[in-house]
Design an enzyme around this catalytic site. Sequence first.
Site, PDB file in Angstrom:
ATOM      1  N   GLY A 130       0.846  -1.301  -0.146  1.00  0.00           N
ATOM      2  CA  GLY A 130      -0.017   0.134   0.015  1.00  0.00           C
ATOM      3  C   GLY A 130       0.813   1.251  -0.042  1.00  0.00           C
ATOM      4  N   PHE A 157       8.074  -6.106  -4.204  1.00  0.00           N
ATOM      5  CA  PHE A 157       9.217  -5.591  -5.236  1.00  0.00           C
ATOM      6  C   PHE A 157      10.319  -5.495  -4.774  1.00  0.00           C
ATOM      7  CE2 PHE A 157       4.952  -2.937  -6.030  1.00  0.00           C
ATOM      8  CZ  PHE A 157       4.420  -3.938  -6.672  1.00  0.00           C
ATOM      9  N   GLU A 245      21.171   6.672  -5.813  1.00  0.00           N
ATOM     10  CA  GLU A 245      20.299   5.565  -6.530  1.00  0.00           C
ATOM     11  C   GLU A 245      19.823   6.181  -7.952  1.00  0.00           C
ATOM     12  OE1 GLU A 245      16.211   2.888  -6.117  1.00  0.00           O
ATOM     13  OE2 GLU A 245      17.082   3.931  -4.378  1.00  0.00           O
ATOM     14  N   ARG A 271      19.607  -4.405 -43.392  1.00  0.00           N
ATOM     15  CA  ARG A 271      18.239  -4.895 -43.568  1.00  0.00           C
ATOM     16  C   ARG A 271      17.875  -4.218 -44.895  1.00  0.00           C
ATOM     17  NH1 ARG A 271      14.467  -8.702 -43.335  1.00  0.00           N
ATOM     18  NH2 ARG A 271      12.312  -7.977 -43.291  1.00  0.00           N
ATOM     19  N   GLU A 370       6.938  10.928 -12.021  1.00  0.00           N
ATOM     20  CA  GLU A 370       6.031  11.854 -11.357  1.00  0.00           C
ATOM     21  C   GLU A 370       6.340  12.629 -10.104  1.00  0.00           C
ATOM     22  OE1 GLU A 370       3.878   9.470 -14.466  1.00  0.00           O
ATOM     23  OE2 GLU A 370       5.067   8.784 -12.500  1.00  0.00           O
TER      24      GLU A 370
END
Length: 380
Positions: A130, A157, A245, A271, A370
Site C-alpha cells: 500500500g 518489489f 540511486e 536490412r 511523477e
Amino acid sequence: MDITSPWMNPELEGFRDAVRRFIDSEVMPHQERWKKQQHVDRDLWNKGGAMGMLLADIPEQYGGSGGSFAHQAVVFEELSDAGDMAFGVHVHAIVAHYILNQGTEAQKRKYLPRLASGEMVAAIAMSEPGAGSDLKGIRTSAVAGAEGYRVNGSKTFISNGYLADLIVVVVKTDPAAGAKGVSLLLLETADNPGFRVGRILEKVGQKGQDTCELFFDNAHVPLENVLGGVEGKGFAQLMTELPYERTILGVAGVAAIERALRLTVAHTRERKAFGQSLMDMQNTRFVLAEIKTEATVARIFIDRCIEDMMRGRMDAVQASMAKYWISDLQCKVIDQCVQLFGGYGYMLEYPIAQMYVDARVQRIYGGANEVMKEIIARSL
C-alpha cells in the site's frame, strides 16, 4: 560511445576492460538460465567481490576497492551496455552507501567488508503493498524491547530479496511521529525465524533479477542495528541517499540508449526493403539522427552528473532530473528502435526486444517519474 567522457582516464579504462571481461565470461553466458530460475547464481556475488566490482567506490579501510564514483559508474555502464538485467549490483552498492554515509563506525566495519567480498548480498526494503513512492505511508513497524527490535509487516518489489543476507528495512518506530517516526534497520536474514521470503514475482522484464515479497512476523533486529544508532532519522537518511540511486539509474539509462542506437544502426545498414537498405531511406536516417542527437545530449548531461557525484555536489533536484528525463528518453528511444527493426524488433531473440521490456520499469522504480517532477518543481 563516440564521446570521450571527461572523467575517464587510463586507470579507469583498464578497470573498464577488466569489468567487461568479467561480464563476458561470468555474466552473459548464463542469462537464459537465470531468467528461468529468476535469480543469479549465489557464487556470482563471490566472484564479483573477488574481482572488486561490487563496492568499487567504497574506501579500502572498509574492504571496498577505494575508487571514486567513476569506478562504480563504469560497472553500471558495462552491465547495461552488455544487456544484463539480472546481476543486482546496483541495489547492493546503494545499501553499502547507506551504511558508509549514515551508519555507525561499528556498522561500517561489521558489514561493508562482507558486502565488498560478496559474503553478504544486500537489499533495501522500502515499498509495501500500500506504499510505493509515498514512503510516509509505510506500515511495517518495529518495537524495541530488551532483546532488540521486533519487526512486523510486509514489503514488496524487493530486488535481491531472494538471495539477500542483509536488508535495510524501512520501518515505523514511532507511528505517531510522522516522518520523524521512520527508522532504517539492518536486518540479517540468516537464523531469523520471523523473517520469510515470499514468492519471486513474475515481471514483464528483468526476469533474471530476483524481485520478491518479504514478510516480517516478529523478525529480530538487534538494538545496535538501527542505522546510525538513533531512531527517527530514517526519512532524512532516505532523502540524503536517494540521489545516489537516481544517478545510477541515469548512468545505466544512457548506456542503454547508446547500445540501442548502435544495434539499430547496424540493423538498418544490413536490412533491405524495396531494393535498398533501411539506412538509405530518409525516414530511417532522420529518426536515427534525432536519436543520435538525444543520446549525445544525454551523455553530456550524465557525464556532468558523474563529475558532480565525484566532487560531492550532486543534489536531489539534479538527480531527479537525471532519473526522470533519461529514463523517459530511454523508453522513447528503444521504442523507436523497435519500430525500425520491424517484426524482428518484437522477437525476444533480438536484444532490442529484450531491452524494450527491461526498460519500462526505469520510469517507476527509484521513485516514480511523477515524484521526480514534483521534487524538481519544489525547487522553482
